[in-house]
Design a protein around this motif. Structure first.
Motif, PDB file in Angstrom:
ATOM      1  N   GLN A 222       0.812  -1.224   0.000  1.00  0.00           N
ATOM      2  CA  GLN A 222       0.000   0.000   0.000  1.00  0.00           C
ATOM      3  C   GLN A 222       0.842   1.270   0.000  1.00  0.00           C
ATOM      4  N   GLY A 223       2.117   1.149   0.264  1.00  0.00           N
ATOM      5  CA  GLY A 223       2.988   2.306   0.183  1.00  0.00           C
ATOM      6  C   GLY A 223       3.245   3.058   1.467  1.00  0.00           C
ATOM      7  N   ALA A 224       3.067   2.424   2.629  1.00  0.00           N
ATOM      8  CA  ALA A 224       3.360   3.106   3.897  1.00  0.00           C
ATOM      9  C   ALA A 224       4.838   3.486   3.956  1.00  0.00           C
ATOM     10  N   LYS A 225       5.697   2.555   3.585  1.00  0.00           N
ATOM     11  CA  LYS A 225       7.143   2.828   3.583  1.00  0.00           C
ATOM     12  C   LYS A 225       7.459   3.962   2.602  1.00  0.00           C
ATOM     13  N   THR A 226       6.890   3.898   1.407  1.00  0.00           N
ATOM     14  CA  THR A 226       7.144   4.925   0.396  1.00  0.00           C
ATOM     15  C   THR A 226       6.663   6.290   0.872  1.00  0.00           C
ATOM     16  N   ALA A 227       5.472   6.344   1.466  1.00  0.00           N
ATOM     17  CA  ALA A 227       4.948   7.618   1.975  1.00  0.00           C
ATOM     18  C   ALA A 227       5.860   8.190   3.043  1.00  0.00           C
ATOM     19  N   SER A 228       6.327   7.341   3.941  1.00  0.00           N
ATOM     20  CA  SER A 228       7.231   7.771   5.006  1.00  0.00           C
ATOM     21  C   SER A 228       8.524   8.340   4.418  1.00  0.00           C
ATOM     22  N   ILE A 229       9.068   7.659   3.432  1.00  0.00           N
ATOM     23  CA  ILE A 229      10.314   8.115   2.821  1.00  0.00           C
ATOM     24  C   ILE A 229      10.098   9.407   2.034  1.00  0.00           C
ATOM     25  N   LEU A 230       9.004   9.487   1.276  1.00  0.00           N
ATOM     26  CA  LEU A 230       8.713  10.721   0.536  1.00  0.00           C
ATOM     27  C   LEU A 230       8.561  11.904   1.488  1.00  0.00           C
ATOM     28  N   LEU A 231       7.815  11.714   2.573  1.00  0.00           N
ATOM     29  CA  LEU A 231       7.646  12.781   3.552  1.00  0.00           C
ATOM     30  C   LEU A 231       8.996  13.194   4.124  1.00  0.00           C
ATOM     31  N   GLY A 232       9.818  12.220   4.453  1.00  0.00           N
ATOM     32  CA  GLY A 232      11.140  12.527   4.986  1.00  0.00           C
ATOM     33  C   GLY A 232      12.004  13.319   4.015  1.00  0.00           C
ATOM     34  N   LYS A 233      11.997  12.924   2.753  1.00  0.00           N
ATOM     35  CA  LYS A 233      12.799  13.637   1.751  1.00  0.00           C
ATOM     36  C   LYS A 233      12.330  15.078   1.577  1.00  0.00           C
ATOM     37  N   VAL A 234      11.019  15.262   1.541  1.00  0.00           N
ATOM     38  CA  VAL A 234      10.479  16.615   1.373  1.00  0.00           C
ATOM     39  C   VAL A 234      10.798  17.467   2.602  1.00  0.00           C
ATOM     40  N   ALA A 235      10.628  16.909   3.793  1.00  0.00           N
ATOM     41  CA  ALA A 235      10.935  17.656   5.021  1.00  0.00           C
ATOM     42  C   ALA A 235      12.420  18.029   5.070  1.00  0.00           C
ATOM     43  N   ALA A 236      13.284  17.124   4.638  1.00  0.00           N
ATOM     44  CA  ALA A 236      14.723  17.404   4.627  1.00  0.00           C
ATOM     45  C   ALA A 236      15.040  18.574   3.703  1.00  0.00           C
ATOM     46  N   LYS A 237      14.333  18.656   2.576  1.00  0.00           N
ATOM     47  CA  LYS A 237      14.566  19.760   1.639  1.00  0.00           C
ATOM     48  C   LYS A 237      14.166  21.111   2.217  1.00  0.00           C
ATOM     49  N   THR A 238      13.335  21.104   3.247  1.00  0.00           N
ATOM     50  CA  THR A 238      12.936  22.364   3.882  1.00  0.00           C
ATOM     51  C   THR A 238      13.882  22.724   5.033  1.00  0.00           C
ATOM     52  N   GLY A 239      14.938  21.930   5.197  1.00  0.00           N
ATOM     53  CA  GLY A 239      15.920  22.229   6.221  1.00  0.00           C
ATOM     54  C   GLY A 239      15.704  21.508   7.541  1.00  0.00           C
ATOM     55  N   LYS A 240      14.719  20.648   7.592  1.00  0.00           N
ATOM     56  CA  LYS A 240      14.455  19.917   8.830  1.00  0.00           C
ATOM     57  C   LYS A 240      15.333  18.678   8.918  1.00  0.00           C
ATOM     58  N   HIS A 241      15.555  18.241  10.131  1.00  0.00           N
ATOM     59  CA  HIS A 241      16.246  16.980  10.366  1.00  0.00           C
ATOM     60  C   HIS A 241      15.182  15.901  10.328  1.00  0.00           C
ATOM     61  N   ILE A 242      15.503  14.763   9.706  1.00  0.00           N
ATOM     62  CA  ILE A 242      14.472  13.740   9.537  1.00  0.00           C
ATOM     63  C   ILE A 242      15.005  12.339   9.765  1.00  0.00           C
ATOM     64  N   GLN A 243      14.082  11.453  10.053  1.00  0.00           N
ATOM     65  CA  GLN A 243      14.290  10.014   9.973  1.00  0.00           C
ATOM     66  C   GLN A 243      13.048   9.445   9.292  1.00  0.00           C
ATOM     67  N   ALA A 244      13.226   8.473   8.434  1.00  0.00           N
ATOM     68  CA  ALA A 244      12.121   7.786   7.768  1.00  0.00           C
ATOM     69  C   ALA A 244      12.540   6.333   7.597  1.00  0.00           C
ATOM     70  N   PHE A 245      11.758   5.424   8.208  1.00  0.00           N
ATOM     71  CA  PHE A 245      12.165   4.023   8.153  1.00  0.00           C
ATOM     72  C   PHE A 245      10.974   3.102   8.383  1.00  0.00           C
ATOM     73  N   PRO A 246      11.029   1.897   7.781  1.00  0.00           N
ATOM     74  CA  PRO A 246       9.951   0.936   7.955  1.00  0.00           C
ATOM     75  C   PRO A 246      10.268  -0.074   9.050  1.00  0.00           C
ATOM     76  N   GLU A 247       9.235  -0.815   9.434  1.00  0.00           N
ATOM     77  CA  GLU A 247       9.405  -1.969  10.314  1.00  0.00           C
ATOM     78  C   GLU A 247       8.417  -3.018   9.838  1.00  0.00           C
ATOM     79  N   TYR A 248       8.916  -4.153   9.443  1.00  0.00           N
ATOM     80  CA  TYR A 248       8.030  -5.229   9.036  1.00  0.00           C
ATOM     81  C   TYR A 248       8.742  -6.548   9.171  1.00  0.00           C
TER      82      TYR A 248
END
Length: 190
Positions: free
Chosen positions: A15-41
Motif C-alpha cells: 500500500q505504500g506506507a514505507k514509500t509515503a514515510s520516505i517521501l515525507l522525509g525527503k520533502v521535510a529534509a529539503k525544507t531544512g528539517k532533520h528527519i528520519q524515515a524508516f519501515p518496520e516489518y
C-alpha cells in the motif's frame, strides 16, 4: 528536543506506507528539517501489516529506535482498525489520519479516542485520480491538511520533484499523484 514530531504509519504490504514515510522525509529534509524515515516489518508479504515511521525536527535527532509514542498516526488500511491498536502510545492530544469511508464520529467511537481524528476515503481519491487504489499519496495530502508539518504549496512543489525521480519511467503518474494529494488535502474531514 521539544521540536520533535514523531509519526507512525500503519498499512499493509504493497500500500505504500514505507514509500509515503520516505517521501515525507525527503520533502521535510529539503525544507531544512532533520528527519528520519524508516519501515518496520516482518516477512515481506503483500497484504501483511507493516509499520513505517518518521521523525521530523528543527534540531538534531539523537534517538534511533522505533517510534513508540507518536503524536501523529496515519492509517492507510481501514481493516487494520479491527486488527491493530493504532492508538497505542498516542497521547490524548494526538492526531489520527485514517483512510475510511466512515465518518469521523464513527471512527472516534470505534477507536475510543478523543484526540484529533481526520478521515479520508483515500481509496476513492486514488481510484479517481490515479486509476488504482493506492492510498499512500492521498494520505500524504490528508496528513498535510491535518497537521502543520509543512506549508502545503511548498510540500506539493517538493513532492513533485521526488515523484519525478520515482516515476521517471512513467511520467503520467507524476501529475496523477499530485492531483490525488491536492484532492485529498481538500476532501479530508475532521
Amino acid at each position: 528536543m521539544a521540536s520533535l514530531t514523531e509519526i507512525r504509519w500503519h498499512g499493509r504490504g504493497g500500500q505504500g506506507a514505507k514509500t509515503a514515510s520516505i517521501l515525507l522525509g525527503k520533502v521535510a529534509a529539503k525544507t531544512g528539517k532533520h528527519i528520519q524515515a524508516f519501515p518496520e516489518y516482518g516477512p515481506e508479504r503483500m497484504g501483511a501489516p507493516v509499520l513505517a515511521y518518521n521523525r521530523i525536527s528543527e534540531d538534531d535527532i539523537t534517538v534511533h529506535c522505533q517510534v513508540t509514542d507518536p503524536g501523529i498516526v496515519t492509517v492507510l488500511d481501514p481493516t487494520l482498525l479491527n486488527v491493530v491498536d493504532v492508538t497505542d502510545g498516542v497521547p490524548e492530544d494526538g492526531t489520527l489520519v485514517v483512510n475510511s469511508e466512515e465518518d469521523v464520529a464513527t471512527i472516534k467511537e470505534q477507536l475510543e479516542f478523543d484526540g484529533d481524528i481526520w478521515v479520508l476515503d483515500a481509496y476513492g481519491v486514488a481510484n479517481k485520480e490515479i486509476g488504482r487504489p493506492f492510498p499512500n499519496t492521498p494520505m500524504l495530502g490528508a496528513l498535510m491538511q491535518a497537521t502543520d508539518l509543512l506549508p502545503f504549496e511548498n510540500f506539493v512543489k517538493q513532492i513533485k520533484v521526488e515523484l519525478e525521480k520515482k516515476f521517471a519511467h512513467k511520467p503520467e503518474m507524476i501529475d496523477k499523484n499530485v492531483a490525488a494529494i491536492k484532492r485529498a488535502y481538500k476532501e479530508v474531514a475532521k
